[in-house]
Design a protein around this motif. Structure first.
Motif, PDB file in Angstrom:
ATOM      1  N   GLY A  11       0.808  -1.222   0.000  1.00 12.14           N
ATOM      2  CA  GLY A  11       0.000   0.000   0.000  1.00 12.14           C
ATOM      3  C   GLY A  11       0.834   1.263   0.000  1.00 12.14           C
ATOM      4  N   THR A  12       1.877   1.291  -0.840  1.00 12.30           N
ATOM      5  CA  THR A  12       2.839   2.401  -0.815  1.00 12.30           C
ATOM      6  C   THR A  12       2.223   3.745  -1.177  1.00 12.30           C
ATOM      7  N   ARG A  13       1.159   3.749  -1.986  1.00 11.34           N
ATOM      8  CA  ARG A  13       0.556   5.020  -2.400  1.00 11.34           C
ATOM      9  C   ARG A  13      -0.219   5.687  -1.266  1.00 11.34           C
ATOM     10  N   LEU A  14      -0.478   4.938  -0.188  1.00 11.08           N
ATOM     11  CA  LEU A  14      -1.206   5.511   0.947  1.00 11.08           C
ATOM     12  C   LEU A  14      -0.339   5.609   2.185  1.00 11.08           C
ATOM     13  N   LYS A  15       0.974   5.612   2.002  1.00 10.43           N
ATOM     14  CA  LYS A  15       1.901   5.655   3.135  1.00 10.43           C
ATOM     15  C   LYS A  15       1.662   6.870   4.017  1.00 10.43           C
ATOM     16  N   ASP A  16       1.381   8.012   3.384  1.00  5.77           N
ATOM     17  CA  ASP A  16       1.204   9.241   4.159  1.00  5.77           C
ATOM     18  C   ASP A  16      -0.043   9.194   5.041  1.00  5.77           C
ATOM     19  N   ILE A  17      -1.015   8.365   4.654  1.00  8.49           N
ATOM     20  CA  ILE A  17      -2.241   8.252   5.441  1.00  8.49           C
ATOM     21  C   ILE A  17      -2.091   7.175   6.496  1.00  8.49           C
ATOM     22  N   GLY A  18      -1.675   5.987   6.042  1.00 11.90           N
ATOM     23  CA  GLY A  18      -1.627   4.856   6.940  1.00 11.90           C
ATOM     24  C   GLY A  18      -0.380   4.728   7.769  1.00 11.90           C
ATOM     25  N   GLY A  19       0.693   5.414   7.357  1.00 13.01           N
ATOM     26  CA  GLY A  19       1.948   5.280   8.087  1.00 13.01           C
ATOM     27  C   GLY A  19       2.456   3.857   8.001  1.00 13.01           C
ATOM     28  N   GLU A  20       2.554   3.194   9.122  1.00 15.47           N
ATOM     29  CA  GLU A  20       3.086   1.844   9.146  1.00 15.47           C
ATOM     30  C   GLU A  20       2.009   0.771   9.188  1.00 15.47           C
ATOM     31  N   ILE A  21       0.762   1.147   9.014  1.00 14.36           N
ATOM     32  CA  ILE A  21      -0.291   0.130   9.009  1.00 14.36           C
ATOM     33  C   ILE A  21      -0.562  -0.318   7.574  1.00 14.36           C
ATOM     34  N   PRO A  22      -1.023  -1.550   7.391  1.00 12.45           N
ATOM     35  CA  PRO A  22      -1.313  -2.032   6.035  1.00 12.45           C
ATOM     36  C   PRO A  22      -2.521  -1.308   5.450  1.00 12.45           C
ATOM     37  N   LYS A  23      -2.546  -1.221   4.134  1.00 13.42           N
ATOM     38  CA  LYS A  23      -3.609  -0.490   3.446  1.00 13.42           C
ATOM     39  C   LYS A  23      -5.019  -0.918   3.859  1.00 13.42           C
ATOM     40  N   PRO A  24      -5.315  -2.227   3.997  1.00 13.94           N
ATOM     41  CA  PRO A  24      -6.675  -2.622   4.382  1.00 13.94           C
ATOM     42  C   PRO A  24      -7.106  -2.109   5.747  1.00 13.94           C
ATOM     43  N   MET A  25      -6.135  -1.641   6.563  1.00 10.99           N
ATOM     44  CA  MET A  25      -6.472  -1.149   7.898  1.00 10.99           C
ATOM     45  C   MET A  25      -6.622   0.371   7.945  1.00 10.99           C
ATOM     46  N   VAL A  26      -6.467   1.037   6.803  1.00  7.31           N
ATOM     47  CA  VAL A  26      -6.710   2.482   6.750  1.00  7.31           C
ATOM     48  C   VAL A  26      -8.196   2.714   6.980  1.00  7.31           C
ATOM     49  N   LYS A  27      -8.522   3.637   7.853  1.00  9.55           N
ATOM     50  CA  LYS A  27      -9.909   3.791   8.293  1.00  9.55           C
ATOM     51  C   LYS A  27     -10.761   4.648   7.363  1.00  9.55           C
ATOM     52  N   ILE A  28     -11.982   4.172   7.183  1.00 16.02           N
ATOM     53  CA  ILE A  28     -13.055   4.949   6.568  1.00 16.02           C
ATOM     54  C   ILE A  28     -14.058   5.155   7.695  1.00 16.02           C
ATOM     55  N   GLY A  29     -14.204   6.401   8.146  1.00 14.90           N
ATOM     56  CA  GLY A  29     -14.966   6.621   9.362  1.00 14.90           C
ATOM     57  C   GLY A  29     -14.153   6.098  10.526  1.00 14.90           C
ATOM     58  N   TYR A  30     -14.730   5.264  11.371  1.00 17.60           N
ATOM     59  CA  TYR A  30     -13.994   4.741  12.519  1.00 17.60           C
ATOM     60  C   TYR A  30     -13.684   3.260  12.372  1.00 17.60           C
ATOM     61  N   ARG A  31     -13.853   2.702  11.138  1.00 16.99           N
ATOM     62  CA  ARG A  31     -13.538   1.308  10.884  1.00 16.99           C
ATOM     63  C   ARG A  31     -12.606   1.187   9.673  1.00 16.99           C
ATOM     64  N   PRO A  32     -11.694   0.201   9.667  1.00 22.27           N
ATOM     65  CA  PRO A  32     -10.808  -0.012   8.512  1.00 22.27           C
ATOM     66  C   PRO A  32     -11.613  -0.368   7.272  1.00 22.27           C
ATOM     67  N   ILE A  33     -11.078  -0.051   6.102  1.00 21.82           N
ATOM     68  CA  ILE A  33     -11.785  -0.378   4.861  1.00 21.82           C
ATOM     69  C   ILE A  33     -11.996  -1.881   4.749  1.00 21.82           C
ATOM     70  N   LEU A  34     -11.095  -2.677   5.314  1.00 22.38           N
ATOM     71  CA  LEU A  34     -11.256  -4.130   5.318  1.00 22.38           C
ATOM     72  C   LEU A  34     -12.563  -4.525   6.004  1.00 22.38           C
ATOM     73  N   TRP A  35     -12.877  -3.883   7.122  1.00 25.43           N
ATOM     74  CA  TRP A  35     -14.121  -4.163   7.833  1.00 25.43           C
ATOM     75  C   TRP A  35     -15.330  -3.843   6.965  1.00 25.43           C
ATOM     76  N   HIS A  36     -15.286  -2.724   6.251  1.00 26.10           N
ATOM     77  CA  HIS A  36     -16.393  -2.333   5.381  1.00 26.10           C
ATOM     78  C   HIS A  36     -16.625  -3.383   4.296  1.00 26.10           C
ATOM     79  N   VAL A  37     -15.533  -3.882   3.710  1.00 22.50           N
ATOM     80  CA  VAL A  37     -15.644  -4.908   2.664  1.00 22.50           C
ATOM     81  C   VAL A  37     -16.256  -6.188   3.249  1.00 22.50           C
ATOM     82  N   MET A  38     -15.793  -6.593   4.420  1.00 30.08           N
ATOM     83  CA  MET A  38     -16.305  -7.809   5.054  1.00 30.08           C
ATOM     84  C   MET A  38     -17.772  -7.644   5.456  1.00 30.08           C
ATOM     85  N   LYS A  39     -18.125  -6.481   5.936  1.00 32.30           N
ATOM     86  CA  LYS A  39     -19.507  -6.203   6.326  1.00 32.30           C
ATOM     87  C   LYS A  39     -20.428  -6.293   5.112  1.00 32.30           C
ATOM     88  N   TYR A  40     -19.939  -5.840   3.974  1.00 27.29           N
ATOM     89  CA  TYR A  40     -20.701  -5.920   2.718  1.00 27.29           C
ATOM     90  C   TYR A  40     -21.016  -7.376   2.379  1.00 27.29           C
TER      91      TYR A  40
END
Length: 260
Positions: A11-40
């Motif tokens: 997830g190198t293109r989102l380094k400035d947002i996520g820092g050292e966390i993996p891209k799927p854990m970057v938050k949308i609202g108060y949950r990681p995008i991974l959670w949103h995908v799984m909830k779907y």
């Protein structure tokens, strides 16, 4: 059906947002995008997940090991804040298998690495874990079942506002169009596969560049066109747009709220 989620990239293109966390854990609202995908997927009854891990796998594991359902659900606090009672639940009936598929593995390699966890499955779902949509999933699955093909992915309008340039006579510009205004579609990262897909994956291969090329030659790859909401999260701007939708109460991918 089981759902394979590719969430091991850098997830190198989102380094400035996520820092050292993996891209799927970057938050949308108060949950990681991974959670949103799984909830779907869970909304449509697909609650058996296989996570293809790689970069910062421990962060994803820790999130679910320490998951707090009360953050995303209505609950009642009573008895001097000693008793919590949730009115709804999400992950309590999810099954999640965590698999280390390598730090720099290609998608084809990651998929091959979890083949054993899909034993007995005639068909299964897969996702890049970095895009959101309100796609009516049962309709896509039904179309795929009827096709008899081995693989399918959703074809969507690109979210980027790049311009497509048509040239003639080498360097004369004939036409300029915004990519969104053309008939071009891109791979939206929402897949349906039959188990035969594994017969087409060779060691060290990429899913799209290698495996799909073989499927195309045999007319075994299906595209499912979807013209409504789809948005990936590849850039800071796209991340901000998704967060704005949540803040405004207009998040089309939250089908579990919209009852689509």
């Amino acid at each position: 059906m089981k759902v394979v989620l590719f969430c091991g990239g850098l997830g190198t293109r989102l380094k400035d947002i996520g820092g050292e966390i993996p891209k799927p854990m970057v938050k949308i609202g108060y949950r990681p995008i991974l959670w949103h995908v799984m909830k779907y997927y869970a909304h449509y009854g697909h609650k058996d997940f296989i996570l293809c891990l790689g970069y910062k796998a421990d962060v994803i594991k820790s999130y679910f090991l320490n998951y707090n359902e009360y953050i995303s659900n209505d609950f009642t606090l009573s008895n001097g804040d000693k008793e919590l009672r949730s009115k709804t639940s999400d992950v309590s009936d999810w099954k999640i298998t965590f698999v280390d598929t390598g730090l720099r593995s290609k998608i084809g390699q990651r998929l091959k690495a979890v083949e054993e966890y899909l034993a007995g499955e005639e068909m299964f779902l897969a996702n890049y874990s970095d895009g959101l949509t309100n796609l009516p999933l049962p309709e896509m699955i039904e179309a795929f079942e009827k096709s008899g093909k081995i693989a399918s992915f959703v074809c969507v309008k690109p979210s980027q506002s790049f311009h497509v340039v048509s040239l003639r006579n080498g360097n004369c510009i004939e036409k300029i169009q915004c990519l969104r205004d053309t008939d071009l579609t891109i791979n939206g990262g929402y897949y349906v596969f039959r188990k035969k897909i594994f017969q087409y994956i060779q060691s060290g291969e990429d899913l799209v560049a290698d495996v799909f090329e073989r499927l195309i030659k045999e007319n075994q790859l299906m595209g499912y066109k979807y013209d409504e909401f789809w948005q990936c999260m590849d850039t800071f701007k796209e991340h901000q747009e998704l967060n704005d939708m949540v803040e405004e109460g207009n998040a089309p991918w939250e089908v579990w709220k919209n009852n689509r």
